[in-house]
Design a protein around this motif. Structure first.
Motif, short mmCIF file in Angstrom:
data_model
loop_
_atom_site.label_atom_id
_atom_site.label_comp_id
_atom_site.label_asym_id
_atom_site.label_seq_id
_atom_site.Cartn_x
_atom_site.Cartn_y
_atom_site.Cartn_z
N GLU A 99 40.97 37.45 49.02
CA GLU A 99 40.04 36.36 48.74
C GLU A 99 39.33 36.56 47.40
N ARG A 138 40.96 34.92 44.48
CA ARG A 138 40.85 33.46 44.45
C ARG A 138 39.42 33.01 44.17
N GLU A 139 38.46 33.76 44.70
CA GLU A 139 37.06 33.29 44.68
C GLU A 139 36.24 33.86 43.53
N GLY A 140 36.55 35.06 43.09
CA GLY A 140 35.76 35.68 42.01
C GLY A 140 35.82 34.83 40.75
N VAL A 141 34.70 34.77 40.03
CA VAL A 141 34.63 33.94 38.83
C VAL A 141 34.51 34.85 37.59
N GLY A 164 32.37 37.87 36.41
CA GLY A 164 31.05 37.23 36.47
C GLY A 164 30.33 37.51 37.76
N ASP A 165 31.03 38.07 38.73
CA ASP A 165 30.39 38.37 40.01
C ASP A 165 31.13 39.52 40.68
N GLN A 166 30.64 39.89 41.85
CA GLN A 166 31.19 41.06 42.55
C GLN A 166 32.65 40.84 42.95
N MET A 167 32.97 39.62 43.40
CA MET A 167 34.35 39.37 43.82
C MET A 167 35.30 39.47 42.63
N ARG A 179 34.90 41.47 40.14
CA ARG A 179 35.08 42.92 39.91
C ARG A 179 36.07 43.49 40.92
#
Lengths: 219, 303
Positions: A119, A122-125, A155-158, A160
């Motif tokens: 996920e 797909r979701e991390g930005v 831009g976020d944890q996902m 990374r």
């Protein structure tokens, strides 16, 4: 030499994410013009769009390139043109003669990398530093991968977590060996990632030609 | 992919990134709330821009942002969007049941964090998040998207729990308001109300919106008033009336109005929150007879 059979290339791209053929980039360009129902040249220029890729040590490499960070070492998996709003669908690499440094290819979700895309991918930005502007994008969106750890910052944890996942998958990649004359490697830049292996002994001689194509979608 | 600053997809993906940051591990609530409220503002702008980019363009005197949003000028770095107050007002009017007061409460966290000496914290995370997600869920549905697209599948469970908590909080608050109205009425009718309370009781002056209808008060059973400003639908019915010597056409207009408030003149229960109105079982919209004048052709005074 007749050059590549684009219909079988396209079938292999769909199945494996890459295809190997004999031929030259000029032959590919001619074949694309003749069989325009399968591929089209990326961008406005139909001809003269071949780029020549050479290994660079870090300090000599163009800024924002993978070589500027990784030099002659193994590159991370990436897609070509990740910094573009519309990246190319297909990357065609060409070597006129055998060269010992291979190219790693990975199609997530198939073959040696059968684990589902997580996920986070797909979701991390990511913040993408484009040509003169920046924009936001995920590493998988609209049924295509977009990933380059040099031009894209999490831009976020996902995001990374996505970077870490791509790093982990590096060992699962298939290694294409440039062991023949006049060899072409087609890579589905939407579904597969690729990376140059660490440069072995050919840092002065290795030159790959690169051509970008787009798929002509079936209607 | 568009690079327009008012492109709803660009606003959406930025909102996603900010919401993710708000939910990422290792952040204190102050910082979580800051990112969350910044995302909230972007979601509001995305929802309005999806209808028309002009709705988020700042109407500055030279009209520059409006012209850019209209496509009449090239995009540049002088495109500015509307301030938060205007944003929430527009979202309230456009996206029922979006609550303008709740939005102002949520975005005050960001303002305080960014523009003042405060750290942006108001209330506890347990109280703040349910109210936050209740308003976000409304905007997301008006963007024709779902919460999983915003936060991802794993985190959607967290959001769902907050939404459930919000529903329970609203229900408890509605029950408390009804009980409070009943006890106040009992004190008043028994003559045992304190002087201060009696003075407040005498000064009861509820605000009524433009359209009104009567409804049974959920606290005391008397006849109260539902009122609202927003007309959801207008229906006209043409009828033929027969006089003694002739017949003539007339029109009867019915309008369906979104409920904005309820007030009871007997027990003084007053509800100005759609969630509360729904929680106590009152109608969230009602039908009343409208003004037929707009259906009449004006007299031209011609021969």
């Amino acid at each position: 030499m007749a050059g590549p059979d684009l219909a079988s290339v396209r079938a292999s791209l769909a199945a494996d994410g890459y295809a190997v053929s004999n031929g030259t980039l000029e032959q590919v360009e001619r074949a694309v013009q003749m069989e325009h129902l399968l591929f089209r040249a990326q961008g406005a220029k139909a001809n003269g769009s071949v780029k020549h890729l050479r290994p660079y040590i870090t300090k000599d490499a163009p800024p924002r390139s993978l070589s500027a960070v990784y030099g002659l070492g193994a590159q991370p998996l990436h897609t070509d043109g990740a910094h573009l709003l519309e990246p190319p669908d297909v990357t065609v690499l060409y070597s006129s003669s055998p060269t010992p440094t291979g190219t790693a290819i990975l199609k997530p979700g198939s073959g040696t990398c059968s684990t589902p895309v997580p996920e986070a991918v797909r979701e991390g930005v990511f913040v993408v530093r484009g040509n003169g502007f920046s924009f936001l994008a995920s590493a998988y969106s609209g049924r295509r991968f977009r990933f380059d750890p040099v031009t894209m910052s999490p831009g976020d944890q996902m995001a990374r977590q996505a970077v870490a996942w791509f790093q982990e998958q590096r060992d699962m990649a298939v290694i294409h060996q440039w062991d023949q004359e006049e060899q072409l490697l087609f890579i589905d830049n939407r579904q597969a990632l690729h990376a140059r292996e660490a440069v072995v002994t050919d840092s002065e001689t290795r030159v790959l030609g690169r051509l970008s194509l787009n798929f002509v979608e079936e209607t | 992919m568009s690079l327009h600053p008012y492109d709803p997809d660009r606003l959406w993906i930025k909102a996603r990134m900010f919401v993710h940051r708000a939910m990422d591990d290792g952040r204190e609530f102050d910082e979580q709330a800051f990112w969350a409220s910044a995302a909230f503002e972007l979601l509001g702008k995305a929802a309005l821009a999806k209808v028309s980019p002009i709705l988020i363009a700042n109407p500055n005197p030279d009209g520059h942002s409006l012209l850019v949003a209209s496509g009449l000028l090239e995009v540049d770095d002088k495109f500015f969007t509307i301030p938060a107050k205007a944003l929430w007002s527009r979202c309230h009017r456009a996206f029922k049941p979006f609550n303008e007061q709740e939005a102002a409460y949520i975005s005050s966290v960001r303002n305080d964090y960014l523009h003042a000496g405060g750290v942006g914290r108001e209330g506890t995370p347990e109280a703040w998040w349910p109210r936050y997600w209740a308003q976000v869920a409304i905007l997301v549905s008006h963007l024709d998207r779902d919460l999983e697209e915003l936060v991802g599948r794993e985190r959607e469970r967290v959001v769902t729990q907050y939404l459930e908590t919000n529903r329970e909080n609203v229900k408890r608050r509605a029950e408390a308001l009804i009980e409070r109205a009943r006890s106040r009425l009992a004190l008043h009718e028994s003559g045992s109300m304190s002087v201060t309370l009696e003075r407040a009781w005498a000064g009861f002056s509820p605000y009524y919106f433009q359209h009104t209808t009567s409804a049974e008060c959920p606290a005391c059973g008397s006849s109260g008033t539902l009122s609202g400003d927003t007309v959801l639908e207008t229906k006209a019915e043409f009828v033929t009336l027969h006089g003694e010597e002739d017949q003539f056409e007339d029109v009867i207009v019915f309008v369906t109005v979104a409920t904005d408030g309820f007030a009871c003149p007997r027990c003084h229960l007053e509800l100005n929150d759609l969630d509360l109105i729904e929680a106590v079982g009152l109608d969230t919209d009602f039908e009343v007879e409208g003004d037929p004048s707009s259906y009449y052709e004006p007299e031209y005074d011609n021969e």
